[in-house]
Motif scaffolding. Structure first.
Motif, PDB file in Angstrom:
ATOM      1  N   THR A  13       1.058  -1.131   0.113  1.00 50.04           N
ATOM      2  CA  THR A  13       0.031  -0.059  -0.151  1.00 50.04           C
ATOM      3  C   THR A  13       0.785   1.401   0.049  1.00 50.04           C
ATOM      4  O   THR A  13       0.525   2.292  -0.741  1.00 50.04           O
ATOM      5  N   VAL A  14       1.832   1.283   0.865  1.00 49.66           N
ATOM      6  CA  VAL A  14       2.813   2.731   0.999  1.00 49.66           C
ATOM      7  C   VAL A  14       3.611   2.661  -0.410  1.00 49.66           C
ATOM      8  O   VAL A  14       3.692   3.709  -0.998  1.00 49.66           O
ATOM      9  N   MET A  15       4.025   1.623  -0.798  1.00 53.89           N
ATOM     10  CA  MET A  15       4.600   1.436  -2.097  1.00 53.89           C
ATOM     11  C   MET A  15       3.832   2.096  -3.259  1.00 53.89           C
ATOM     12  O   MET A  15       4.326   2.804  -4.333  1.00 53.89           O
ATOM     13  N   ARG A  16       2.581   1.600  -3.310  1.00 51.10           N
ATOM     14  CA  ARG A  16       1.830   2.088  -4.351  1.00 51.10           C
ATOM     15  C   ARG A  16       1.626   3.570  -4.316  1.00 51.10           C
ATOM     16  O   ARG A  16       1.449   4.120  -5.376  1.00 51.10           O
ATOM     17  N   GLN A  17       1.283   3.974  -3.182  1.00 47.17           N
ATOM     18  CA  GLN A  17       0.944   5.382  -2.975  1.00 47.17           C
ATOM     19  C   GLN A  17       2.245   6.426  -3.361  1.00 47.17           C
ATOM     20  O   GLN A  17       2.041   7.450  -4.126  1.00 47.17           O
ATOM     21  N   LEU A  18       3.416   5.899  -2.974  1.00 46.07           N
ATOM     22  CA  LEU A  18       4.713   6.717  -3.457  1.00 46.07           C
ATOM     23  C   LEU A  18       5.011   6.581  -4.839  1.00 46.07           C
ATOM     24  O   LEU A  18       5.190   7.620  -5.427  1.00 46.07           O
ATOM     25  N   ILE A  19       4.633   5.490  -5.369  1.00 49.43           N
ATOM     26  CA  ILE A  19       5.011   5.177  -6.933  1.00 49.43           C
ATOM     27  C   ILE A  19       3.884   6.210  -7.667  1.00 49.43           C
ATOM     28  O   ILE A  19       4.411   7.055  -8.658  1.00 49.43           O
ATOM     29  N   ASN A  20       2.824   6.200  -7.137  1.00 53.47           N
ATOM     30  CA  ASN A  20       1.454   6.905  -7.829  1.00 53.47           C
ATOM     31  C   ASN A  20       2.040   8.625  -7.681  1.00 53.47           C
ATOM     32  O   ASN A  20       1.768   9.344  -8.618  1.00 53.47           O
ATOM     33  N   ARG A  21       2.452   8.891  -6.613  1.00 55.73           N
ATOM     34  CA  ARG A  21       2.837  10.319  -6.460  1.00 55.73           C
ATOM     35  C   ARG A  21       3.800  10.859  -7.160  1.00 55.73           C
ATOM     36  O   ARG A  21       3.944  11.838  -7.872  1.00 55.73           O
ATOM     37  N   GLY A  22       4.912   9.963  -7.371  1.00 56.86           N
ATOM     38  CA  GLY A  22       6.002  10.107  -8.366  1.00 56.86           C
ATOM     39  C   GLY A  22       5.534  10.169  -9.729  1.00 56.86           C
ATOM     40  O   GLY A  22       5.994  11.249 -10.567  1.00 56.86           O
TER      41      GLY A  22
END
Length: 67
Positions: A13-22
């Motif tokens: 979940t955290v990785m998906r959010q970070l990747i989407n922000r990037g």
């Protein structure tokens, strides 16, 4: 669910959010949009926006005078 599954779920979940922000930031930068008003400078103020700012300033001054 065991602890391994819970930890994996949180990490995904955290990785998906970070990747989407990037990705969103990259698309915004490539399209010429910038986040926030920082760095836009006075050239970015359109005549319509300048007029709106002057109206707001006049209203604020009128409210302050009525107090």
């Amino acid at each position: 669910m065991n602890a391994n599954q819970i930890v994996s779920m949180i990490v995904r979940t955290v990785m998906r959010q970070l990747i989407n922000r990037g990705v969103n930031a990259g698309f915004n930068r490539m399209s010429g949009r910038r986040s926030g008003a920082k760095g836009q400078g006075p050239k970015a103020v359109t005549p319509e926006r300048r007029a709106q700012m002057q109206v707001r300033q006049a209203r604020r001054a009128a409210r302050a005078a009525n107090r």
